[in-house]
Design a protein around this motif. Structure first.
Motif, PDB file in Angstrom:
ATOM      1  N   ALA A  30      14.859  12.947  -4.181  1.00 54.64           N
ATOM      2  CA  ALA A  30      15.315  13.909  -3.561  1.00 54.64           C
ATOM      3  C   ALA A  30      15.341  13.418  -2.106  1.00 54.64           C
ATOM      4  O   ALA A  30      14.761  12.459  -1.691  1.00 54.64           O
ATOM      5  N   VAL A  31      16.256  14.471  -1.093  1.00 52.55           N
ATOM      6  CA  VAL A  31      16.836  14.361   0.326  1.00 52.55           C
ATOM      7  C   VAL A  31      15.305  14.615   0.840  1.00 52.55           C
ATOM      8  O   VAL A  31      15.118  15.817   0.832  1.00 52.55           O
ATOM      9  N   TYR A  32      15.506  13.605   2.023  1.00 49.96           N
ATOM     10  CA  TYR A  32      14.465  13.278   3.503  1.00 49.96           C
ATOM     11  C   TYR A  32      15.478  13.662   4.060  1.00 49.96           C
ATOM     12  O   TYR A  32      15.762  12.883   4.729  1.00 49.96           O
ATOM     13  N   ASN A  33      15.690  14.966   4.872  1.00 51.70           N
ATOM     14  CA  ASN A  33      16.416  14.610   6.135  1.00 51.70           C
ATOM     15  C   ASN A  33      15.840  15.416   7.033  1.00 51.70           C
ATOM     16  O   ASN A  33      14.701  15.887   7.252  1.00 51.70           O
ATOM     17  N   GLU A  34      16.137  14.743   8.030  1.00 52.21           N
ATOM     18  CA  GLU A  34      14.999  14.755   9.528  1.00 52.21           C
ATOM     19  C   GLU A  34      15.411  16.370  10.123  1.00 52.21           C
ATOM     20  O   GLU A  34      14.171  16.760  10.743  1.00 52.21           O
ATOM     21  N   GLU A  36      15.486  19.895   8.359  1.00 54.87           N
ATOM     22  CA  GLU A  36      14.421  20.072   7.200  1.00 54.87           C
ATOM     23  C   GLU A  36      13.161  19.323   6.668  1.00 54.87           C
ATOM     24  O   GLU A  36      12.405  20.498   5.661  1.00 54.87           O
ATOM     25  N   GLY A  37      13.199  18.453   6.393  1.00 55.92           N
ATOM     26  CA  GLY A  37      11.943  17.205   5.830  1.00 55.92           C
ATOM     27  C   GLY A  37      12.919  16.708   4.576  1.00 55.92           C
ATOM     28  O   GLY A  37      13.538  17.550   4.035  1.00 55.92           O
ATOM     29  N   TRP A  38      12.061  17.464   3.122  1.00 49.26           N
ATOM     30  CA  TRP A  38      12.334  17.390   2.037  1.00 49.26           C
ATOM     31  C   TRP A  38      13.572  18.720   1.416  1.00 49.26           C
ATOM     32  O   TRP A  38      12.386  19.225   1.793  1.00 49.26           O
ATOM     33  N   GLN A  39      14.576  18.082   0.840  1.00 46.08           N
ATOM     34  CA  GLN A  39      15.215  19.002  -0.295  1.00 46.08           C
ATOM     35  C   GLN A  39      14.719  19.128  -1.601  1.00 46.08           C
ATOM     36  O   GLN A  39      15.250  17.986  -2.328  1.00 46.08           O
ATOM     37  N   ASN A 249      29.235  15.169   4.961  1.00 44.68           N
ATOM     38  CA  ASN A 249      28.067  15.513   3.819  1.00 44.68           C
ATOM     39  C   ASN A 249      27.184  16.826   3.996  1.00 44.68           C
ATOM     40  O   ASN A 249      26.087  16.417   4.427  1.00 44.68           O
ATOM     41  N   ASN A 250      27.725  17.593   3.622  1.00 46.42           N
ATOM     42  CA  ASN A 250      26.535  18.993   3.832  1.00 46.42           C
ATOM     43  C   ASN A 250      25.928  18.665   3.061  1.00 46.42           C
ATOM     44  O   ASN A 250      25.781  18.111   1.738  1.00 46.42           O
ATOM     45  N   ASP A 251      24.334  19.973   3.471  1.00 50.15           N
ATOM     46  CA  ASP A 251      23.706  19.624   1.837  1.00 50.15           C
ATOM     47  C   ASP A 251      24.511  21.066   0.749  1.00 50.15           C
ATOM     48  O   ASP A 251      24.067  22.388   1.445  1.00 50.15           O
ATOM     49  N   GLU A 252      24.907  21.301   0.692  1.00 48.31           N
ATOM     50  CA  GLU A 252      25.338  21.693  -0.696  1.00 48.31           C
ATOM     51  C   GLU A 252      24.430  23.039  -1.667  1.00 48.31           C
ATOM     52  O   GLU A 252      24.774  24.028  -1.987  1.00 48.31           O
ATOM     53  N   THR A 364      24.923  20.707   9.958  1.00 49.04           N
ATOM     54  CA  THR A 364      24.092  21.846   9.333  1.00 49.04           C
ATOM     55  C   THR A 364      25.547  22.864   9.461  1.00 49.04           C
ATOM     56  O   THR A 364      25.885  22.457  10.355  1.00 49.04           O
ATOM     57  N   PRO A 365      25.391  23.959   9.463  1.00 51.18           N
ATOM     58  CA  PRO A 365      25.832  25.394   9.470  1.00 51.18           C
ATOM     59  C   PRO A 365      26.439  24.729  11.144  1.00 51.18           C
ATOM     60  O   PRO A 365      27.081  25.785  11.424  1.00 51.18           O
ATOM     61  N   GLU A 366      25.180  24.992  12.347  1.00 51.68           N
ATOM     62  CA  GLU A 366      24.565  24.970  13.503  1.00 51.68           C
ATOM     63  C   GLU A 366      25.870  23.555  13.898  1.00 51.68           C
ATOM     64  O   GLU A 366      26.683  24.305  14.972  1.00 51.68           O
ATOM     65  N   ASP A 367      25.672  22.925  13.466  1.00 58.60           N
ATOM     66  CA  ASP A 367      27.076  22.055  14.214  1.00 58.60           C
ATOM     67  C   ASP A 367      28.417  22.628  13.723  1.00 58.60           C
ATOM     68  O   ASP A 367      28.502  21.660  14.408  1.00 58.60           O
ATOM     69  N   PHE A 368      28.636  22.431  12.564  1.00 63.18           N
ATOM     70  CA  PHE A 368      29.908  22.899  12.588  1.00 63.18           C
ATOM     71  C   PHE A 368      30.349  24.650  13.709  1.00 63.18           C
ATOM     72  O   PHE A 368      31.012  23.894  14.845  1.00 63.18           O
ATOM     73  N   PHE A 369      29.566  25.128  14.012  1.00 62.45           N
ATOM     74  CA  PHE A 369      29.206  26.194  14.906  1.00 62.45           C
ATOM     75  C   PHE A 369      30.168  25.671  16.359  1.00 62.45           C
ATOM     76  O   PHE A 369      30.720  25.782  17.118  1.00 62.45           O
ATOM     77  N   ARG A 370      29.045  25.393  16.768  1.00 63.56           N
ATOM     78  CA  ARG A 370      29.088  24.392  17.685  1.00 63.56           C
ATOM     79  C   ARG A 370      29.854  23.352  18.265  1.00 63.56           C
ATOM     80  O   ARG A 370      30.823  23.137  19.391  1.00 63.56           O
TER      81      ARG A 370
END
Ligand SMILES: [Zn+2]
Length: 570
Positions: A30-34, A36-39, A249-252, A364-370
């Protein structure tokens, strides 16, 4: 497993051979990202993968008569290629305009008649990829061509059994090459050294550098336009996934739209580009018949019962129709943003900035919007909010059109107000009056405004020379057009005014016109020609779900019964 979902194999009854498209055959952490934590959300079927980048070294041992290709660089080409294949491969590396056969159909047909008992090992290394997949069969025909991306050469590759022909030899590698070029133009230079399109019976699925695509002709080789354009479309889409989410590489698992929607948007641009570059492929169509992207193709989905809609910003397991929710609607939204709201140049710059900024990272979506706002300096909060966080739709209408003439004194309405409030006439300061066209009791409406209003005439004489005055265009017609907005989404108001001499004028009122009043907007139009028609959104670019309120005078719409009657008659 039988070919289903995202990988598997297909058995060909006629010769007993199989075509293998293999992926997800090894365990992943599983992915740990900074952020959300663990996906650790399980795979339920819709939400695809959350994957970090890694390096792979893979050796695959298959029957010696198999052809195989995979994610990564082939390390032992001289061992697994015949002399002829090597010669053709070197030729393909220099062929920029058409694919070169590495394994021909007649060679593949010869091979599929027997079964080798020997084995061969294919050895691959891949750097900085989020997954690994491969395809193998003794049935495979193999072709390749070179594509210039920046100052590098990339190989566009196709693998297919004879059952895919003649479609696949004609279009697959061409579509791969066009995808690599067009996506690179809109994002960043494709960084891997190849992209492979493998013919599968019924799936479309993406992995780094390799994807599995449907599109099979009938047994006699004939095929419909639907099969052909479906195949080219899925190849563009799945090869396009190399950019989103394989590199950006987004979180699908959480946000399907971030790769599916963004990818479907660039797929649309690529299909249209392909149509321009290869008119013979799309003939007799003038444009590639894209089924997602144009605004008018999303209005059906956006007007369904609200109980069956979820915002784009919803986990893919929780929506009713993932296709329009995560693919069609975001792709259309971006298309509208590009063509109608931001303009192509500004949008393309911002979109490229997003793509480059988030290469080999996890937006993340916010990274796209911003990033889209940051790079363009355009405030798009209203757009993200409406299109991505709600299920509102666009419906703007023409509520009313009033016509006025210039009158010397206060008209009926004004006089009524004064009477009611007991204001005497002599209390009025000098003013220029607009009177409702319908209230003209003194036959003034066809007169010259300058003659109708002494005040206006005096003002001009005092401030302008005779020559200047004679050069003035004096508008004779004054209209107030009131637009209303039954739909929840705001959009620029795009209006076409048609005058009695047949000329037309298109005006676009920016979306900011709705800032202080979300219900109604009114605009004063002055002209020296009579307006005979007003049409809202004449080119259907805003995804307005109800066009029955888009024209003035109101167009007589056929009732459902009339439409039915016409249909069964004709
Ligand atoms: Zn996809």
């Amino acid at each position: 497993v039988n070919q289903d979902g995202r990988s598997g194999y297909e058995t060909f009854e006629s010769d007993g051979n199989r075509s293998y498209i293999i992926a997800e055959f090894f365990p992943r952490m599983a992915v740990y990202n900074e952020i959300e934590g663990w996906q650790n959300y399980q795979f339920w079927g819709n939400g695809e993968f959350a994957l970090p980048f890694g390096n792979y070294e893979v050796k695959i041992n298959v029957p010696a008569d198999h052809i195989l290709d995979a994610t990564g660089e082939l390390q032992n080409r001289k061992e697994v290629f015949s002399k002829d294949m090597l010669k053709r491969y070197n030729k393909a590396k220099k062929s920029y305009d058409k694919p070169i056969m590495i394994v021909t159909q007649s060679e593949a047909e010869e091979t599929e008649k027997s079964f080798s008992n020997n084995k061969k090992t294919w050895h691959f290394k891949a750097q900085n990829v989020r997954d690994f997949a491969f395809a193998t069969s003794r049935k495979f025909i193999w072709d390749m061509m070179a594509v210039k991306i920046g100052n590098r050469d990339v190989m566009a590759v196709s693998l297919y059994p004879k059952e895919g022909n003649p479609l696949w030899e004609d279009y697959s590698t061409i579509a791969v090459a066009e995808t690599l070029k067009t996506y690179s133009d809109y994002t960043f230079d494709y960084p891997y050294h190849k992209a492979i399109s493998v013919h599968a019976k019924q799936i479309g699925m993406e992995y780094p550098m390799i994807c599995f695509n449907f599109g099979r002709p009938n047994i006699d080789g004939s095929y419909s336009d639907d099969v052909k354009f479906g195949m080219i479309g899925v190849i563009i889409h799945e090869v396009g996934h190399n950019f989103f989410p394989m590199i950006v590489n987004n979180d699908e698992r959480q946000w399907a739209w971030m790769d599916e929607g963004i990818n479907t948007f660039v797929q649309y641009l690529t299909e249209q580009k392909l149509g321009k570059d290869y008119p013979e492929i799309i003939y007799p169509n003038e444009n590639y018949p894209s089924d997602r992207g144009p605004a008018e193709l999303i209005t059906n989905y956006m007007s369904v019962d609200q109980n069956f809609l979820a915002p784009i910003m919803t986990n893919p397991e929780h929506v009713y129709s993932l296709g329009p929710n995560a693919y069609g609607k975001p792709a259309t939204a971006l298309n509208i943003l590009r063509e109608t709201i931001m303009g192509k140049e500004l949008f393309d710059h911002a979109f490229k900035t997003y793509s480059k900024r988030w290469m080999f990272k996890h937006p993340t979506p916010e990274d796209f919007f911003r990033t889209m706002e940051d790079a363009s300096a355009v405030d798009l909060d209203w757009f993200w909010r409406g299109w991505f966080y709600t299920t509102d739709y666009v419906d703007i209408g023409i509520k009313e059109v009033k016509q006025y003439y210039v009158s010397p004194g206060p008209g009926k309405e004004m006089r009524k107000i004064m009477e009611e409030r007991g204001i005497p006439m002599n209390r009025l300061r000098p003013m220029i009056y607009f009177e409702d066209f319908e209230n003209d009791t003194e036959n003034l409406k066809d007169g010259n405004p300058l003659e109708n209003s002494k005040l206006l005439n005096n003002y001009l004489n005092e401030n302008y020379s005779e020559e200047e005055i004679s050069n003035l265009k004096v508008p004779k017609y004054f209209y107030e057009v009131i637009f209303d907005k039954p739909g929840g989404l705001v959009m620029p108001i795009i209006v076409e005014y048609e005058y009695e001499d047949g000329t037309k004028e298109k005006i676009k009122y920016p979306v900011q016109v709705w800032r202080k009043n979300d219900n109604e907007v009114s605009k004063l139009i002055k002209s020296n020609k009579k307006i005979i028609n007003i049409t809202l959104d004449p080119d259907l670019e805003t995804a307005d779900i109800d066009t029955s309120n888009n024209s003035w005078p109101k167009k007589q719409e056929d009732s459902d019964f009339d439409k039915f009657k016409k249909r069964i008659k004709g």
